[in-house]
Structure formats: C-alpha cells, structure tokens
Motif scaffolding. Structure first.
Motif, mmCIF file in Angstrom:
data_model
loop_
_atom_site.group_PDB
_atom_site.id
_atom_site.type_symbol
_atom_site.label_atom_id
_atom_site.label_comp_id
_atom_site.label_asym_id
_atom_site.label_seq_id
_atom_site.Cartn_x
_atom_site.Cartn_y
_atom_site.Cartn_z
ATOM 1 N N UNK A 192 0.759 -1.185 -0.096
ATOM 2 C CA UNK A 192 -0.062 0.141 -0.143
ATOM 3 C C UNK A 192 0.810 1.250 0.062
ATOM 4 N N UNK A 193 2.067 1.349 0.710
ATOM 5 C CA UNK A 193 3.081 2.492 0.980
ATOM 6 C C UNK A 193 3.812 2.370 -0.490
ATOM 7 N N UNK A 194 4.029 1.322 -1.067
ATOM 8 C CA UNK A 194 4.779 1.482 -2.316
ATOM 9 C C UNK A 194 3.828 2.270 -3.371
ATOM 10 N N UNK A 195 2.438 1.849 -3.486
ATOM 11 C CA UNK A 195 1.412 2.380 -4.272
ATOM 12 C C UNK A 195 1.504 3.940 -4.197
ATOM 13 N N UNK A 196 1.477 4.291 -2.797
ATOM 14 C CA UNK A 196 1.163 5.804 -2.434
ATOM 15 C C UNK A 196 2.548 6.601 -2.675
ATOM 16 N N UNK A 197 3.495 6.092 -2.395
ATOM 17 C CA UNK A 197 4.695 6.872 -2.799
ATOM 18 C C UNK A 197 4.909 7.010 -4.371
ATOM 19 N N UNK A 198 4.323 5.838 -5.241
ATOM 20 C CA UNK A 198 4.420 5.852 -6.484
ATOM 21 C C UNK A 198 3.401 7.059 -6.947
ATOM 22 N N UNK A 199 2.328 7.033 -6.399
ATOM 23 C CA UNK A 199 1.230 8.286 -6.962
ATOM 24 C C UNK A 199 1.702 9.445 -6.557
ATOM 25 N N UNK A 200 2.011 9.572 -5.239
ATOM 26 C CA UNK A 200 2.327 11.096 -4.677
ATOM 27 C C UNK A 200 3.624 11.640 -5.225
ATOM 28 N N UNK A 201 4.853 10.590 -5.384
ATOM 29 C CA UNK A 201 5.950 11.190 -5.883
ATOM 30 C C UNK A 201 6.492 10.498 -7.217
ATOM 31 N N UNK A 202 6.573 9.455 -7.379
ATOM 32 C CA UNK A 202 7.514 8.681 -8.420
ATOM 33 C C UNK A 202 6.877 9.301 -9.822
ATOM 34 N N UNK A 203 5.607 9.139 -9.818
ATOM 35 C CA UNK A 203 4.791 9.215 -11.167
ATOM 36 C C UNK A 203 4.818 10.687 -11.556
ATOM 37 N N UNK A 204 4.309 11.629 -10.610
ATOM 38 C CA UNK A 204 4.319 13.087 -10.778
ATOM 39 C C UNK A 204 6.063 13.356 -11.267
ATOM 40 N N UNK A 205 6.982 13.067 -10.606
ATOM 41 C CA UNK A 205 8.457 13.392 -10.948
ATOM 42 C C UNK A 205 9.088 12.906 -12.358
ATOM 43 N N UNK A 206 8.153 11.816 -12.610
ATOM 44 C CA UNK A 206 8.381 11.267 -14.166
ATOM 45 C C UNK A 206 7.813 12.026 -15.031
ATOM 46 N N UNK A 207 6.395 12.428 -14.636
ATOM 47 C CA UNK A 207 5.808 13.376 -15.774
ATOM 48 C C UNK A 207 6.364 14.853 -15.707
ATOM 49 N N UNK A 208 7.027 15.266 -14.629
ATOM 50 C CA UNK A 208 7.527 16.633 -14.877
ATOM 51 C C UNK A 208 8.711 16.645 -15.544
ATOM 52 N N UNK A 209 9.680 15.448 -15.359
ATOM 53 C CA UNK A 209 10.881 14.923 -15.886
ATOM 54 C C UNK A 209 10.489 15.231 -17.488
ATOM 55 N N UNK A 210 9.561 14.400 -17.914
ATOM 56 C CA UNK A 210 9.280 14.468 -19.372
ATOM 57 C C UNK A 210 8.965 15.979 -19.882
ATOM 58 N N UNK A 211 8.327 16.616 -19.072
ATOM 59 C CA UNK A 211 7.896 18.082 -19.271
ATOM 60 C C UNK A 211 9.035 18.858 -19.522
ATOM 61 N N UNK A 212 9.998 18.723 -18.534
ATOM 62 C CA UNK A 212 11.293 19.559 -18.501
ATOM 63 C C UNK A 212 12.197 18.987 -19.761
ATOM 64 N N UNK A 213 12.096 17.779 -20.216
ATOM 65 C CA UNK A 213 12.727 17.402 -21.441
ATOM 66 C C UNK A 213 11.937 17.923 -22.757
ATOM 67 N N UNK A 214 10.823 17.964 -22.779
ATOM 68 C CA UNK A 214 9.776 18.232 -23.804
ATOM 69 C C UNK A 214 10.211 19.623 -24.157
ATOM 70 N N UNK A 215 10.178 20.481 -23.202
ATOM 71 C CA UNK A 215 10.432 21.939 -23.209
ATOM 72 C C UNK A 215 11.764 22.254 -23.912
ATOM 73 N N UNK A 216 12.614 21.340 -23.258
ATOM 74 C CA UNK A 216 14.147 21.567 -23.610
ATOM 75 C C UNK A 216 14.340 21.436 -25.275
ATOM 76 N N UNK A 217 13.770 20.165 -25.744
ATOM 77 C CA UNK A 217 13.571 19.721 -27.055
ATOM 78 C C UNK A 217 12.975 20.917 -28.045
ATOM 79 N N UNK A 218 11.874 21.282 -27.554
ATOM 80 C CA UNK A 218 11.139 22.333 -28.316
ATOM 81 C C UNK A 218 11.922 23.806 -28.370
ATOM 82 N N UNK A 219 12.755 24.060 -27.231
ATOM 83 C CA UNK A 219 13.654 25.155 -27.334
ATOM 84 C C UNK A 219 14.807 24.817 -28.096
#
Lengths: 204, 204
Positions: free
Chosen positions: A126-153
């Motif tokens: 249960x905690x593993x899923x919670x850490x995933x939802x709260x931190x790991x998946x958002x960090x992954x999405x934000x990392x992709x966003x940072x990279x996408x914007x860097x590619x666009x620039x």
C-alpha cells in the motif's frame, strides 16, 4: 519534540475554536504521525488520534473509514509534493531539483514512522503505491515535461523526451541505494546530472 | 530431469575411472545443485552430495571446509562468466551482450535453487557478494573497457568512460525489476541501449 508533535500540540491547543476543513484535517494528520511515532502502528487507535488532535472520533470517521486509510494519508502528507517544485526552464537545475525530491522521498520512506507502519499486514505494498502516486509518477511526468520543453527550445536533441530517458535519474538513485547504501550524497546527484543525464539529452 | 541432474548422473556414472581435478570438481558442483533442488539447503549434506557425485566425503573436504562454501561455489558456477563473452569493438553489440549477461544473472538468481538456499542464516548477503564478484564487477570493468576503446577510436565522446556511465545499464535493469517485474524483455534491453546508453556516449 519534533516539528510534527509541535504542530499537533499547537493545533490541538485551540479547543474553544471550532476548526474546520483543511485546518482540522492537518491537525488530525499531524496527530496521526505523532501517535505512530509514540505508540506504533499496532497500538494506534482512532480514539487516541482524535484525543491527540483535540477533536472527536466522528470528525475522523467522516474523513477516513479506518486506521489503515488514516495512516496512509498521514504518511502521504509527510512526503514532498513534486508539483510544488519551482521549475525554471534551466534543464540542469530542474533535473537536479527533481532528483533532490526523489532523494528526500527515499530518506523519508526509510525513516522511523514509515518503518513503524510498514511491517503491518498489507501495508508495505500500500505504501509502495502511495509513494508511486504521490512522488514517483509526478516526478516522471515533470521530468518528461522539462525534457519536452528543452527539445522544443532546441537545447536538447530530438528524442531526448522519449524511450526510458525519464527513468534514468530514478534508476541511478535506486542503484546507489542498493549497491552503496541509502544515504545519497549531493556530489552523486550532481555527477548523475552532469556525467549521465545532460550528455544523454543535450543537442551537440 | 534438468541439465544439471543429467550432467551429475552422467559424471557420476563412471565409478570405474578415477576422476581428477576439474572433472571431479564439476561433478561435485553439479551434484550439489541437484541435491539443493531435490532436498533443499537445510537437508543437504556433504555425504549426500558425495554419494550423488559418486565420490567420497574426503574428496569434498579436500576442496571445501563445509556446506556453506560448497553451496556458494555451486551457485557461483551456475552463473554466467562475463569474461567469456566475445567482445567485438562494436560498441552497441558489446553493450547489449553485457546487458544480456546481467539479465541472465538476474533470471538465475531469482530461480529455484538460489531461492532454496537464500533464506538460510547469513546466506543472502554471501550470495549478494558472490554475484557481485562473479558477474556485476566484471561486467562493470568490461563496460568501462568497451567505452574506453570507443573513446580511443574517436567513436565515443571524451568522458564517456568516466563518472557513473558504466552503471547506467545495470541501474536500468534494476529499475525494471523493481518497478515492472523480474522478466525483462529483449525490447527493453534494446531500448536502454538505443535510447539511453548510445546517445549518452556517442560523439556527435
């Protein structure tokens, strides 16, 4: 007395005022962490948390069906929220902030209150899923966003936001924790950014 | 009957001939794996292994002080030897071979015989060191060698053989095992090589 205990006491010390919504919720979550640390998961009760938060059991049961959900939410609340990170369009700085957020999460997850609750029936996954939802998946999405914007620039190579690139930082932190131990020094984070991630994504 | 059992039986079925050195050693290690699988670590005895290998206890004690060392060596022998990989100076192909060797190691380590022995007192950390000495550290050194030679030929960027670059492949396999499960598909290995490692090291 740690910060959580202080916060719980302060919030509980206002019995004359009716606390509502967010304020009461924060008082209950802080009291849950305090109870977890002082009596442990097994002896923690909804009554005990209500008393520590200066409220009644009904206020808890209106929000949580029972102890596992309450404790889960309290621990979730103790984790950093990656969506609050100030991202700057400086790729190196943003990637480093995201890695620091992962490191803070690892530190907290290895801390006493998480360990106290983790060994109970069904709580570890249960905690593993919670850490995933709260931190790991958002960090992954934000990392992709940072990279996408860097590619666009035009700063990053085309493809830098694809494949498994966004997992590399997390993988390197996990590798450090598994092979060298749980305390991850700042120089390691910087070396992962400068020797691994930036060369992998930069347009040359 | 699996390959180890077949090998143990075949090697044991030559009682008339005196087997020496490597041949006898291989028969004993094969018999150890067979015994581990059929009776488990706890019930495995030096006598039982000697009988299964068609030799005497003395032949075992000349080589191993006791059961933990014998079982460790048998498991070590079941792992791939990275130093036998044919490396070709084709960076992509060599890195992919090294990752496949890591994947095979993960598969074997999760297999029945390793699990049977792992839960015994002190064996888990002993096996972790063994896997490290036999596979992980040699793979790391060979990866560095492949990168260094690529840099020397001018195919890879200066610095490609430094920092934590040589750990990235292993970190990504570990990340897959921890987040998506222990079976690592070939497409994942290729994506790690093509989307992560090659862009990170190639001179552009």
């Amino acid at each position: 007395m740690d910060a959580n205990t202080a916060q719980a006491r302060e919030l509980a010390a206002q019995p004359g005022r009716r606390r509502r919504g967010d304020v009461l919720q924060r008082a209950i979550l802080a009291a849950t962490l305090e109870q977890l640390q002082s009596v442990g998961y097994q002896k923690l009760t909804m009554e005990g948390v209500a008393a520590a938060a200066g409220t009644g059991k009904a206020a808890l049961y209106r929000r949580w069906p029972g102890k596992p959900d309450l404790v889960s939410d309290a621990l979730r609340d103790a984790l950093p929220d990656p969506r609050e990170l100030p991202l700057t369009d400086d790729v190196r700085a943003d990637i480093l902030s995201l890695l620091r957020c992962l490191r803070a999460t690892a530190d907290i997850s290895q801390g006493a209150v998480f360990q106290l609750a983790k060994n109970e029936e069904g709580m570890e996954s249960r905690f593993a899923s919670m850490v995933d939802d709260r931190v790991l998946e958002p960090v992954r999405q934000l990392t992709l966003e940072v990279l996408r914007r860097g590619v666009a620039r035009g700063e990053l190579r085309p493809g830098a936001a694809g494949g498994h690139v966004a997992d590399v930082g997390q993988a390197m932190l996990m590798h450090h924790a598994m092979t060298k131990g749980p305390d991850i020094p700042e120089e390691y984070l910087e070396s992962v950014v400068d020797d691994v991630i930036m060369p992998m994504v930069t347009a040359r």
